[in-house]
Design a protein around this motif. Structure first.
Motif, PDB file in Angstrom:
ATOM      1  N   THR A 446      58.563  -9.252 -33.536  1.00 33.37           N
ATOM      2  CA  THR A 446      59.298  -8.873 -34.682  1.00 33.37           C
ATOM      3  C   THR A 446      59.946  -9.689 -35.308  1.00 33.37           C
ATOM      4  N   CYS A 449      57.800 -12.141 -37.399  1.00 34.40           N
ATOM      5  CA  CYS A 449      57.182 -11.395 -38.514  1.00 34.40           C
ATOM      6  C   CYS A 449      58.488 -11.141 -39.661  1.00 34.40           C
ATOM      7  N   GLU A 450      59.470 -11.288 -39.358  1.00 32.67           N
ATOM      8  CA  GLU A 450      60.611 -11.020 -40.333  1.00 32.67           C
ATOM      9  C   GLU A 450      61.726 -12.363 -39.948  1.00 32.67           C
ATOM     10  N   THR A 453      65.348 -12.105 -41.626  1.00 32.37           N
ATOM     11  CA  THR A 453      65.917 -10.868 -41.300  1.00 32.37           C
ATOM     12  C   THR A 453      66.690 -11.068 -39.924  1.00 32.37           C
ATOM     13  N   TYR A 454      66.133 -11.751 -39.140  1.00 29.73           N
ATOM     14  CA  TYR A 454      66.560 -11.952 -38.000  1.00 29.73           C
ATOM     15  C   TYR A 454      67.284 -13.341 -37.610  1.00 29.73           C
ATOM     16  N   GLN A 467      53.919 -18.715 -39.249  1.00 34.58           N
ATOM     17  CA  GLN A 467      52.985 -17.861 -40.075  1.00 34.58           C
ATOM     18  C   GLN A 467      51.605 -17.930 -39.619  1.00 34.58           C
TER      19      GLN A 467
END
Ligand SMILES: Nc1ncnc2c1ncn2[C@@H]1O[C@H](COP(=O)(O)OP(=O)(O)OP(=O)(O)O)[C@@H](O)[C@H]1O
Length: 510
Positions: A446, A449-450, A453-454, A467
Protein backbone atom coordinates in the motif's frame (compact mmCIF):
# COMPACT_ATOMS: atom_id res chain seq x y z
CA UNK A 1 -8.04 -55.20 -5.27
CA UNK A 2 -10.66 -55.69 -2.60
CA UNK A 3 -9.70 -58.18 0.08
CA UNK A 4 -11.39 -59.34 3.20
CA UNK A 5 -9.22 -57.11 5.29
CA UNK A 6 -10.74 -58.07 8.61
CA UNK A 7 -9.01 -61.42 8.23
CA UNK A 8 -5.68 -59.67 8.21
CA UNK A 9 -6.01 -58.34 11.73
CA UNK A 10 -5.11 -59.90 15.04
CA UNK A 11 -7.66 -59.83 17.84
CA UNK A 12 -6.75 -56.52 19.44
CA UNK A 13 -6.47 -54.85 16.03
CA UNK A 14 -9.86 -56.22 15.06
CA UNK A 15 -11.50 -54.96 18.24
CA UNK A 16 -10.01 -51.51 17.73
CA UNK A 17 -11.30 -51.41 14.15
CA UNK A 18 -14.79 -52.51 15.06
CA UNK A 19 -15.42 -50.32 18.07
CA UNK A 20 -17.05 -47.10 16.92
CA UNK A 21 -19.61 -46.32 19.57
CA UNK A 22 -17.57 -43.88 21.63
CA UNK A 23 -14.10 -42.48 22.22
CA UNK A 24 -11.28 -44.92 21.56
CA UNK A 25 -7.63 -44.74 22.48
CA UNK A 26 -5.38 -47.14 20.62
CA UNK A 27 -1.99 -47.51 22.24
CA UNK A 28 0.21 -48.90 19.53
CA UNK A 29 3.79 -50.01 20.10
CA UNK A 30 6.24 -49.50 17.23
CA UNK A 31 5.59 -51.78 14.24
CA UNK A 32 2.37 -53.11 15.77
CA UNK A 33 0.12 -52.37 12.82
CA UNK A 34 -1.07 -48.89 13.76
CA UNK A 35 -1.31 -47.76 10.14
CA UNK A 36 -3.11 -50.96 9.26
CA UNK A 37 -5.66 -50.36 12.02
CA UNK A 38 -6.28 -46.74 11.02
CA UNK A 39 -6.65 -47.64 7.36
CA UNK A 40 -8.99 -50.55 7.95
CA UNK A 41 -10.97 -48.63 10.52
CA UNK A 42 -11.73 -45.94 7.95
CA UNK A 43 -12.65 -48.59 5.37
CA UNK A 44 -14.87 -50.20 8.00
CA UNK A 45 -16.60 -46.89 8.78
CA UNK A 46 -17.21 -46.35 5.06
CA UNK A 47 -18.82 -49.74 4.80
CA UNK A 48 -20.97 -49.09 7.84
CA UNK A 49 -22.93 -46.00 7.02
CA UNK A 50 -20.40 -43.17 7.04
CA UNK A 51 -19.89 -41.02 3.95
CA UNK A 52 -16.27 -40.15 3.12
CA UNK A 53 -16.80 -36.42 3.80
CA UNK A 54 -18.06 -37.31 7.28
CA UNK A 55 -14.65 -38.67 8.23
CA UNK A 56 -11.75 -36.49 9.28
CA UNK A 57 -8.39 -38.22 9.65
CA UNK A 58 -5.46 -36.15 10.88
CA UNK A 59 -1.93 -37.39 10.32
CA UNK A 60 1.49 -35.97 10.99
CA UNK A 61 2.89 -36.08 7.48
CA UNK A 62 1.32 -35.60 4.07
CA UNK A 63 3.09 -38.76 2.98
CA UNK A 64 1.28 -40.80 5.64
CA UNK A 65 -2.05 -39.30 4.55
CA UNK A 66 -1.37 -40.07 0.88
CA UNK A 67 -0.37 -43.64 1.60
CA UNK A 68 -3.41 -44.26 3.76
CA UNK A 69 -5.73 -42.74 1.19
CA UNK A 70 -4.24 -44.96 -1.53
CA UNK A 71 -4.72 -48.05 0.60
CA UNK A 72 -8.28 -47.12 1.47
CA UNK A 73 -8.91 -46.36 -2.21
CA UNK A 74 -7.90 -49.89 -3.09
CA UNK A 75 -10.34 -51.16 -0.52
CA UNK A 76 -13.42 -49.02 -1.08
CA UNK A 77 -12.74 -47.54 -4.53
CA UNK A 78 -10.76 -44.43 -5.38
CA UNK A 79 -13.85 -42.38 -6.16
CA UNK A 80 -15.08 -42.72 -2.59
CA UNK A 81 -11.70 -42.35 -0.96
CA UNK A 82 -11.17 -39.05 -2.78
CA UNK A 83 -13.75 -37.31 -0.62
CA UNK A 84 -12.21 -38.25 2.71
CA UNK A 85 -10.90 -35.33 4.72
CA UNK A 86 -7.45 -36.68 5.32
CA UNK A 87 -4.21 -34.80 5.79
CA UNK A 88 -1.93 -33.11 8.27
CA UNK A 89 -3.39 -30.80 10.89
CA UNK A 90 -1.86 -27.92 8.98
CA UNK A 91 -3.18 -28.84 5.56
CA UNK A 92 -6.71 -29.66 6.75
CA UNK A 93 -6.96 -26.55 8.90
CA UNK A 94 -5.58 -24.26 6.22
CA UNK A 95 -8.32 -25.58 3.94
CA UNK A 96 -10.95 -24.78 6.57
CA UNK A 97 -9.40 -21.37 7.27
CA UNK A 98 -9.40 -20.45 3.57
CA UNK A 99 -13.11 -21.25 3.42
CA UNK A 100 -13.92 -19.33 6.60
CA UNK A 101 -11.25 -16.60 6.47
CA UNK A 102 -13.71 -13.71 6.48
CA UNK A 103 -14.94 -14.67 9.98
CA UNK A 104 -11.52 -13.95 11.44
CA UNK A 105 -10.52 -10.89 9.46
CA UNK A 106 -8.50 -12.52 6.68
CA UNK A 107 -9.19 -13.08 3.00
CA UNK A 108 -9.13 -16.57 1.57
CA UNK A 109 -5.92 -15.61 -0.26
CA UNK A 110 -3.91 -15.35 2.96
CA UNK A 111 -0.25 -16.31 2.67
CA UNK A 112 1.31 -19.02 4.79
CA UNK A 113 4.67 -17.91 6.18
CA UNK A 114 7.17 -20.71 6.44
CA UNK A 115 9.82 -20.78 9.17
CA UNK A 116 12.25 -18.72 7.09
CA UNK A 117 9.60 -16.03 6.50
CA UNK A 118 8.77 -15.88 10.21
CA UNK A 119 12.43 -15.56 11.11
CA UNK A 120 12.99 -12.86 8.55
CA UNK A 121 10.04 -10.85 9.87
CA UNK A 122 11.25 -11.27 13.44
CA UNK A 123 14.72 -10.14 12.43
CA UNK A 124 13.23 -6.95 10.94
CA UNK A 125 11.15 -6.30 14.03
CA UNK A 126 14.07 -6.84 16.41
CA UNK A 127 16.11 -4.40 14.32
CA UNK A 128 13.34 -1.80 14.15
CA UNK A 129 12.87 -1.94 17.91
CA UNK A 130 16.56 -1.23 18.39
CA UNK A 131 17.09 -4.46 20.36
CA UNK A 132 20.39 -6.27 20.47
CA UNK A 133 20.18 -9.17 18.02
CA UNK A 134 22.75 -11.14 19.99
CA UNK A 135 20.49 -11.15 23.03
CA UNK A 136 17.30 -11.39 21.03
CA UNK A 137 18.26 -14.25 18.75
CA UNK A 138 15.54 -14.85 16.16
CA UNK A 139 15.47 -18.60 16.75
CA UNK A 140 14.95 -18.13 20.48
CA UNK A 141 12.28 -15.45 20.05
CA UNK A 142 10.52 -17.56 17.46
CA UNK A 143 10.53 -20.57 19.79
CA UNK A 144 8.98 -18.51 22.60
CA UNK A 145 6.27 -17.11 20.37
CA UNK A 146 5.60 -20.49 18.85
CA UNK A 147 5.34 -22.02 22.30
CA UNK A 148 2.83 -19.36 23.32
CA UNK A 149 0.72 -20.00 20.23
CA UNK A 150 0.84 -23.75 20.73
CA UNK A 151 -0.61 -23.10 24.16
CA UNK A 152 -3.23 -20.81 22.60
CA UNK A 153 -1.81 -17.72 24.27
CA UNK A 154 -2.37 -14.51 22.25
CA UNK A 155 -0.15 -11.42 22.60
CA UNK A 156 -2.68 -9.93 25.00
CA UNK A 157 -2.72 -13.11 27.06
CA UNK A 158 1.07 -13.22 26.97
CA UNK A 159 1.43 -9.63 28.16
CA UNK A 160 -1.01 -10.33 30.99
CA UNK A 161 0.70 -13.55 32.00
CA UNK A 162 2.97 -12.87 34.96
CA UNK A 163 4.71 -16.23 34.70
CA UNK A 164 5.62 -15.78 31.04
CA UNK A 165 6.96 -12.31 31.73
CA UNK A 166 9.01 -13.43 34.70
CA UNK A 167 10.47 -16.26 32.65
CA UNK A 168 11.42 -13.75 29.95
CA UNK A 169 12.96 -11.39 32.50
CA UNK A 170 14.93 -14.27 34.01
CA UNK A 171 16.19 -15.14 30.53
CA UNK A 172 17.06 -11.43 30.04
CA UNK A 173 14.64 -11.03 27.16
CA UNK A 174 11.82 -8.95 28.67
CA UNK A 175 10.85 -7.45 25.31
CA UNK A 176 9.60 -10.74 23.89
CA UNK A 177 6.03 -9.77 24.71
CA UNK A 178 6.38 -6.54 22.70
CA UNK A 179 8.01 -8.39 19.82
CA UNK A 180 5.16 -10.91 19.90
CA UNK A 181 2.56 -8.13 19.72
CA UNK A 182 4.30 -6.48 16.78
CA UNK A 183 4.85 -9.79 15.01
CA UNK A 184 1.18 -10.63 15.43
CA UNK A 185 0.05 -7.26 14.04
CA UNK A 186 2.49 -7.40 11.16
CA UNK A 187 1.35 -10.87 10.11
CA UNK A 188 -2.21 -9.58 10.07
CA UNK A 189 -1.27 -6.50 8.07
CA UNK A 190 0.49 -8.78 5.60
CA UNK A 191 -2.52 -11.08 5.38
CA UNK A 192 -0.26 -13.90 6.51
CA UNK A 193 -0.38 -16.78 8.96
CA UNK A 194 2.60 -18.73 10.19
CA UNK A 195 2.40 -22.48 10.83
CA UNK A 196 1.33 -22.02 14.44
CA UNK A 197 -1.38 -19.56 13.41
CA UNK A 198 -3.00 -22.25 11.30
CA UNK A 199 -3.76 -24.09 14.52
CA UNK A 200 -4.42 -21.15 16.78
CA UNK A 201 -6.69 -19.40 14.28
CA UNK A 202 -8.69 -22.58 13.72
CA UNK A 203 -9.18 -22.80 17.46
CA UNK A 204 -10.23 -19.14 17.64
CA UNK A 205 -12.52 -19.53 14.64
CA UNK A 206 -14.36 -22.41 16.30
CA UNK A 207 -14.31 -20.78 19.70
CA UNK A 208 -15.67 -17.41 18.60
CA UNK A 209 -18.12 -18.64 15.95
CA UNK A 210 -20.35 -21.38 17.35
CA UNK A 211 -22.33 -21.50 14.09
CA UNK A 212 -19.17 -22.32 12.13
CA UNK A 213 -18.16 -24.91 14.71
CA UNK A 214 -21.62 -26.47 14.54
CA UNK A 215 -21.30 -26.86 10.77
CA UNK A 216 -17.98 -28.70 11.04
CA UNK A 217 -19.20 -30.77 13.99
CA UNK A 218 -22.10 -31.84 11.84
CA UNK A 219 -19.90 -32.65 8.95
CA UNK A 220 -17.17 -34.57 10.78
CA UNK A 221 -19.12 -37.35 12.33
CA UNK A 222 -15.98 -39.32 13.07
CA UNK A 223 -12.52 -37.96 13.80
CA UNK A 224 -9.32 -40.02 13.81
CA UNK A 225 -5.91 -38.76 14.89
CA UNK A 226 -2.60 -40.46 14.24
CA UNK A 227 0.54 -39.99 16.39
CA UNK A 228 -1.56 -38.50 19.15
CA UNK A 229 1.40 -38.43 21.51
CA UNK A 230 2.87 -35.63 19.44
CA UNK A 231 -0.13 -33.32 19.43
CA UNK A 232 0.21 -30.01 21.22
CA UNK A 233 -2.41 -28.17 23.28
CA UNK A 234 -3.74 -26.30 20.25
CA UNK A 235 -4.24 -29.45 18.17
CA UNK A 236 -5.64 -31.30 21.10
CA UNK A 237 -8.12 -28.49 21.86
CA UNK A 238 -9.41 -28.40 18.29
CA UNK A 239 -10.02 -32.14 18.34
CA UNK A 240 -11.93 -31.61 21.56
CA UNK A 241 -13.99 -28.76 20.06
CA UNK A 242 -15.00 -31.01 17.19
CA UNK A 243 -15.75 -34.16 19.14
CA UNK A 244 -16.86 -33.09 22.61
CA UNK A 245 -20.50 -33.41 21.69
CA UNK A 246 -20.74 -36.65 19.74
CA UNK A 247 -17.66 -38.36 21.25
CA UNK A 248 -16.89 -40.15 17.98
CA UNK A 249 -13.14 -39.95 18.12
CA UNK A 250 -10.34 -42.43 17.83
CA UNK A 251 -6.78 -41.44 18.61
CA UNK A 252 -3.81 -43.66 17.98
CA UNK A 253 -0.43 -43.21 19.51
CA UNK A 254 2.35 -44.48 21.65
CA UNK A 255 3.49 -42.62 24.74
CA UNK A 256 6.89 -44.27 24.34
CA UNK A 257 7.40 -42.72 20.91
CA UNK A 258 6.85 -39.07 21.78
CA UNK A 259 9.53 -37.06 20.03
CA UNK A 260 8.19 -33.53 19.80
CA UNK A 261 7.98 -32.34 23.38
CA UNK A 262 10.51 -29.64 22.45
CA UNK A 263 8.02 -28.07 20.09
CA UNK A 264 4.99 -28.15 22.31
CA UNK A 265 3.76 -31.72 21.96
CA UNK A 266 2.40 -32.82 25.23
CA UNK A 267 2.53 -36.39 26.46
CA UNK A 268 -0.21 -35.40 28.90
CA UNK A 269 -2.64 -35.50 26.00
CA UNK A 270 -2.36 -39.22 25.60
CA UNK A 271 -2.01 -39.97 29.29
CA UNK A 272 -5.08 -37.96 30.17
CA UNK A 273 -7.18 -38.77 27.14
CA UNK A 274 -9.19 -41.18 29.24
CA UNK A 275 -9.85 -38.47 31.82
CA UNK A 276 -11.09 -35.99 29.27
CA UNK A 277 -13.25 -38.61 27.60
CA UNK A 278 -14.34 -40.71 30.60
CA UNK A 279 -16.06 -43.35 28.44
CA UNK A 280 -12.93 -44.13 26.48
CA UNK A 281 -12.19 -47.69 25.55
CA UNK A 282 -8.50 -48.42 25.45
CA UNK A 283 -7.01 -50.89 22.98
CA UNK A 284 -3.42 -51.99 23.18
CA UNK A 285 -1.54 -53.26 20.15
CA UNK A 286 1.37 -55.14 21.61
CA UNK A 287 2.56 -57.51 18.92
CA UNK A 288 5.42 -56.10 16.89
CA UNK A 289 5.54 -57.46 13.35
CA UNK A 290 8.60 -55.64 12.17
CA UNK A 291 11.54 -56.53 14.35
CA UNK A 292 13.31 -59.55 15.78
CA UNK A 293 12.89 -60.49 19.43
CA UNK A 294 16.35 -59.14 20.26
CA UNK A 295 15.44 -55.69 18.96
CA UNK A 296 12.04 -55.60 20.67
CA UNK A 297 13.62 -56.69 23.99
CA UNK A 298 16.32 -54.03 23.71
CA UNK A 299 13.67 -51.36 23.06
CA UNK A 300 11.56 -52.61 25.98
CA UNK A 301 14.52 -52.51 28.32
CA UNK A 302 14.94 -48.79 27.58
CA UNK A 303 11.25 -47.90 27.59
CA UNK A 304 10.65 -49.55 30.96
CA UNK A 305 12.82 -46.83 32.51
CA UNK A 306 10.34 -44.10 31.51
CA UNK A 307 8.92 -42.63 34.68
CA UNK A 308 5.47 -42.03 33.30
CA UNK A 309 4.02 -44.43 30.84
CA UNK A 310 1.04 -46.46 29.85
CA UNK A 311 1.84 -50.06 30.70
CA UNK A 312 2.14 -52.43 27.79
CA UNK A 313 4.06 -55.56 26.84
CA UNK A 314 5.42 -55.30 23.36
CA UNK A 315 6.48 -58.67 22.00
CA UNK A 316 7.61 -60.20 18.75
CA UNK A 317 6.99 -63.69 17.45
CA UNK A 318 9.70 -63.36 14.87
CA UNK A 319 13.03 -65.16 15.21
CA UNK A 320 15.50 -64.26 17.94
CA UNK A 321 17.72 -62.49 15.44
CA UNK A 322 21.30 -61.37 15.63
CA UNK A 323 22.66 -59.59 18.67
CA UNK A 324 22.91 -55.82 18.49
CA UNK A 325 26.48 -54.55 18.10
CA UNK A 326 27.80 -51.41 19.75
CA UNK A 327 30.95 -49.78 18.39
CA UNK A 328 32.83 -46.89 19.84
CA UNK A 329 34.65 -44.44 17.63
CA UNK A 330 37.20 -41.76 18.50
CA UNK A 331 35.92 -39.28 15.96
CA UNK A 332 33.10 -38.72 13.52
CA UNK A 333 35.49 -39.63 10.68
CA UNK A 334 36.22 -42.96 12.28
CA UNK A 335 32.54 -43.49 12.92
CA UNK A 336 31.86 -43.01 9.21
CA UNK A 337 34.54 -45.52 8.33
CA UNK A 338 33.34 -48.13 10.81
CA UNK A 339 29.81 -47.94 9.45
CA UNK A 340 30.86 -48.07 5.82
CA UNK A 341 33.33 -50.91 6.43
CA UNK A 342 30.56 -52.87 8.13
CA UNK A 343 28.33 -52.40 5.10
CA UNK A 344 31.09 -53.62 2.77
CA UNK A 345 31.77 -56.59 5.05
CA UNK A 346 28.12 -57.64 5.25
CA UNK A 347 27.72 -57.31 1.50
CA UNK A 348 30.72 -59.56 0.94
CA UNK A 349 29.77 -62.16 3.50
CA UNK A 350 26.01 -62.26 3.28
CA UNK A 351 25.34 -61.16 -0.22
CA UNK A 352 23.16 -58.19 0.79
CA UNK A 353 22.09 -55.57 -1.74
CA UNK A 354 22.79 -51.85 -1.21
CA UNK A 355 19.11 -51.23 -0.57
CA UNK A 356 19.22 -53.55 2.45
CA UNK A 357 21.08 -50.90 4.47
CA UNK A 358 19.95 -47.71 6.16
CA UNK A 359 22.08 -45.23 8.08
CA UNK A 360 20.27 -43.07 10.60
CA UNK A 361 21.82 -39.93 12.07
CA UNK A 362 20.54 -37.21 14.33
CA UNK A 363 21.03 -34.09 12.29
CA UNK A 364 21.36 -33.40 8.57
CA UNK A 365 24.80 -31.90 9.09
CA UNK A 366 26.12 -35.35 10.03
CA UNK A 367 25.37 -36.74 6.58
CA UNK A 368 28.55 -35.27 5.10
CA UNK A 369 30.90 -37.56 7.01
CA UNK A 370 28.96 -40.65 5.95
CA UNK A 371 28.71 -39.38 2.39
CA UNK A 372 32.46 -38.95 2.20
CA UNK A 373 33.10 -42.42 3.56
CA UNK A 374 30.59 -43.94 1.14
CA UNK A 375 32.03 -42.05 -1.81
CA UNK A 376 35.53 -43.21 -0.96
CA UNK A 377 34.31 -46.77 -1.38
CA UNK A 378 32.10 -45.88 -4.34
CA UNK A 379 29.02 -47.13 -2.55
CA UNK A 380 25.88 -45.56 -4.07
CA UNK A 381 23.51 -43.90 -1.62
CA UNK A 382 20.37 -41.85 -1.45
CA UNK A 383 19.78 -39.10 1.09
CA UNK A 384 16.29 -38.61 2.46
CA UNK A 385 15.10 -35.35 3.94
CA UNK A 386 17.86 -33.04 2.64
CA UNK A 387 17.15 -29.61 1.20
CA UNK A 388 13.66 -29.76 -0.21
CA UNK A 389 12.82 -28.48 -3.67
CA UNK A 390 10.74 -25.68 -2.17
CA UNK A 391 13.62 -24.49 -0.02
CA UNK A 392 15.88 -23.79 -3.01
CA UNK A 393 16.61 -20.15 -3.57
CA UNK A 394 15.40 -19.98 -7.19
CA UNK A 395 12.13 -21.69 -6.32
CA UNK A 396 11.54 -19.49 -3.30
CA UNK A 397 12.14 -16.40 -5.48
CA UNK A 398 9.55 -17.44 -8.06
CA UNK A 399 7.08 -18.46 -5.36
CA UNK A 400 7.52 -15.05 -3.73
CA UNK A 401 6.35 -13.43 -7.00
CA UNK A 402 3.33 -15.74 -7.05
CA UNK A 403 2.62 -14.90 -3.43
CA UNK A 404 2.72 -11.18 -4.01
CA UNK A 405 0.43 -11.49 -7.03
CA UNK A 406 -2.14 -13.40 -4.98
CA UNK A 407 -1.70 -11.35 -1.82
CA UNK A 408 0.07 -8.01 -2.40
CA UNK A 409 0.13 -7.36 1.36
CA UNK A 410 2.55 -10.27 1.91
CA UNK A 411 5.49 -8.51 3.61
CA UNK A 412 8.03 -11.30 3.40
CA UNK A 413 7.39 -11.97 -0.29
CA UNK A 414 7.65 -8.22 -0.91
CA UNK A 415 11.00 -7.91 0.87
CA UNK A 416 12.37 -10.95 -0.92
CA UNK A 417 11.74 -9.67 -4.44
CA UNK A 418 11.55 -5.89 -4.22
CA UNK A 419 15.18 -5.88 -5.31
CA UNK A 420 15.45 -9.26 -6.93
CA UNK A 421 16.49 -9.36 -9.69
CA UNK A 422 18.52 -6.26 -8.78
CA UNK A 423 16.67 -3.10 -9.76
CA UNK A 424 18.53 -0.58 -7.65
CA UNK A 425 16.18 -0.44 -4.68
CA UNK A 426 18.46 -0.54 -1.66
CA UNK A 427 18.06 -1.44 1.98
CA UNK A 428 17.61 2.18 3.02
CA UNK A 429 14.57 2.55 0.81
CA UNK A 430 13.11 -0.73 2.04
CA UNK A 431 13.72 0.45 5.61
CA UNK A 432 11.78 3.64 4.86
CA UNK A 433 8.91 1.70 3.34
CA UNK A 434 8.74 -0.59 6.39
CA UNK A 435 8.82 2.39 8.76
CA UNK A 436 5.98 4.13 6.87
CA UNK A 437 3.93 0.93 6.79
CA UNK A 438 4.42 0.24 10.50
CA UNK A 439 3.56 3.79 11.44
CA UNK A 440 0.37 3.72 9.39
CA UNK A 441 -0.50 0.12 10.23
CA UNK A 442 -0.69 -0.85 6.62
CA UNK A 443 1.15 -3.10 4.20
CA UNK A 444 4.40 -2.32 2.35
CA UNK A 445 2.53 -2.68 -0.92
CA UNK A 446 0.00 0.00 0.00
CA UNK A 447 2.87 2.36 0.82
CA UNK A 448 4.51 1.99 -2.57
CA UNK A 449 1.16 2.38 -4.31
CA UNK A 450 0.66 5.76 -2.64
CA UNK A 451 4.11 6.94 -1.52
CA UNK A 452 3.01 10.55 -1.07
CA UNK A 453 0.01 9.74 1.10
CA UNK A 454 2.26 7.76 3.43
CA UNK A 455 5.00 10.39 3.53
CA UNK A 456 7.68 8.29 1.87
CA UNK A 457 10.70 10.53 1.38
CA UNK A 458 12.61 9.25 -1.66
CA UNK A 459 14.29 10.81 -4.65
CA UNK A 460 12.86 10.83 -8.17
CA UNK A 461 15.07 7.95 -9.34
CA UNK A 462 13.95 5.66 -6.51
CA UNK A 463 10.39 6.73 -7.05
CA UNK A 464 10.57 5.55 -10.67
CA UNK A 465 12.15 2.27 -9.70
CA UNK A 466 9.39 1.57 -7.17
CA UNK A 467 6.81 2.48 -9.75
CA UNK A 468 8.44 0.08 -12.23
CA UNK A 469 8.22 -2.72 -9.67
CA UNK A 470 4.62 -1.89 -8.89
CA UNK A 471 3.65 -1.91 -12.57
CA UNK A 472 5.35 -5.24 -13.05
CA UNK A 473 3.38 -6.86 -10.22
CA UNK A 474 0.15 -5.17 -11.34
CA UNK A 475 0.69 -6.56 -14.81
CA UNK A 476 0.82 -10.09 -13.35
CA UNK A 477 -2.17 -9.37 -11.12
CA UNK A 478 -4.12 -8.16 -14.14
CA UNK A 479 -3.46 -11.26 -16.22
CA UNK A 480 -3.63 -13.93 -13.52
CA UNK A 481 -7.34 -14.57 -14.12
CA UNK A 482 -6.74 -15.54 -17.77
CA UNK A 483 -3.70 -17.71 -17.21
CA UNK A 484 -2.95 -20.97 -15.53
CA UNK A 485 -0.16 -21.26 -12.98
CA UNK A 486 2.32 -22.52 -15.57
CA UNK A 487 1.69 -19.61 -17.93
CA UNK A 488 1.85 -17.06 -15.13
CA UNK A 489 5.06 -18.67 -13.85
CA UNK A 490 6.58 -18.41 -17.34
CA UNK A 491 5.63 -14.71 -17.53
CA UNK A 492 7.09 -14.11 -14.08
CA UNK A 493 10.48 -15.64 -14.74
CA UNK A 494 10.77 -13.89 -18.12
CA UNK A 495 9.42 -10.47 -17.39
CA UNK A 496 10.90 -10.05 -13.94
CA UNK A 497 14.34 -10.88 -15.32
CA UNK A 498 14.81 -13.98 -13.15
CA UNK A 499 15.58 -16.17 -16.14
CA UNK A 500 18.32 -13.79 -17.34
CA UNK A 501 19.77 -13.61 -13.87
CA UNK A 502 19.86 -17.39 -13.45
CA UNK A 503 21.30 -17.91 -16.95
CA UNK A 504 23.93 -15.24 -16.35
CA UNK A 505 25.16 -17.24 -13.37
CA UNK A 506 25.09 -20.52 -15.25
CA UNK A 507 26.66 -19.34 -18.53
CA UNK A 508 30.45 -19.44 -18.80
CA UNK A 509 31.95 -15.96 -18.94
CA UNK A 510 33.76 -15.14 -22.13
N1 LIG B 1 -2.09 -58.61 11.99
C1 LIG B 1 -0.98 -58.56 11.26
N2 LIG B 1 -0.48 -59.69 10.72
C2 LIG B 1 0.66 -59.67 9.99
N3 LIG B 1 1.40 -58.57 9.76
C3 LIG B 1 0.96 -57.42 10.27
C4 LIG B 1 -0.25 -57.35 11.05
N4 LIG B 1 -0.42 -56.07 11.42
C5 LIG B 1 0.61 -55.36 10.91
N5 LIG B 1 1.44 -56.17 10.21
C6 LIG B 1 2.68 -55.77 9.51
O1 LIG B 1 3.52 -55.12 10.45
C7 LIG B 1 4.27 -54.08 9.84
C8 LIG B 1 4.06 -52.81 10.63
O2 LIG B 1 2.72 -52.38 10.40
P1 LIG B 1 2.34 -50.85 10.33
O3 LIG B 1 3.23 -50.14 9.35
O4 LIG B 1 0.88 -50.74 10.16
O5 LIG B 1 2.81 -50.51 11.80
P2 LIG B 1 2.87 -49.19 12.61
O6 LIG B 1 2.41 -49.55 13.95
O7 LIG B 1 2.15 -48.13 11.83
O8 LIG B 1 4.40 -48.86 12.69
P3 LIG B 1 5.16 -47.58 13.27
O9 LIG B 1 4.26 -46.85 14.20
O10 LIG B 1 6.34 -48.18 13.93
O11 LIG B 1 5.53 -46.81 12.02
C9 LIG B 1 3.80 -53.98 8.41
O12 LIG B 1 4.72 -54.65 7.57
C10 LIG B 1 2.46 -54.69 8.45
O13 LIG B 1 2.15 -55.26 7.18
Amino acid sequence: MKTNYLDELNNSQLEAVRYNDGPALVIAGAGSGKTRVLTYKIAYLLENGYEPWNILALTFTNKAAREMKDRIGRQVGEQRARYLWMGTFHSVFSRILRAEASHIGFTSQFTIYDTADSKSLLRSIIKEMGLDDKTYKTGMVQARISNAKNHLVSPTGYAANKEAYEADVAARVPAVRDIYRRYWDRCRQAGAMDFDDLLMNTYLLFNDHPDVLARYRNQFRYVLVDEYQDTNIAQHSIVLQLTKENQRVCVVGDDAQSIYSFRGADIENILYFTKIYPNTRVFKLEQNYRSTQTIVCAANSLIEKNERQIQKEVFSEKEQGEPIGVFQAYSDMEEGEIVVNKIAELRREKDYGYADFAILYRTNAQSRIFEEALRKRTIPYKIYGGLSFYQRKEIKDVIAYFRLVVNPSDEEAFKRIINYPARGIGETTVGKIIAAATENETSLWTVICEPLTYGLVINKGTHNKLQGFRELIELFIGTQGDKNAYELGTDIIRQSGIINDVCRILLPRI
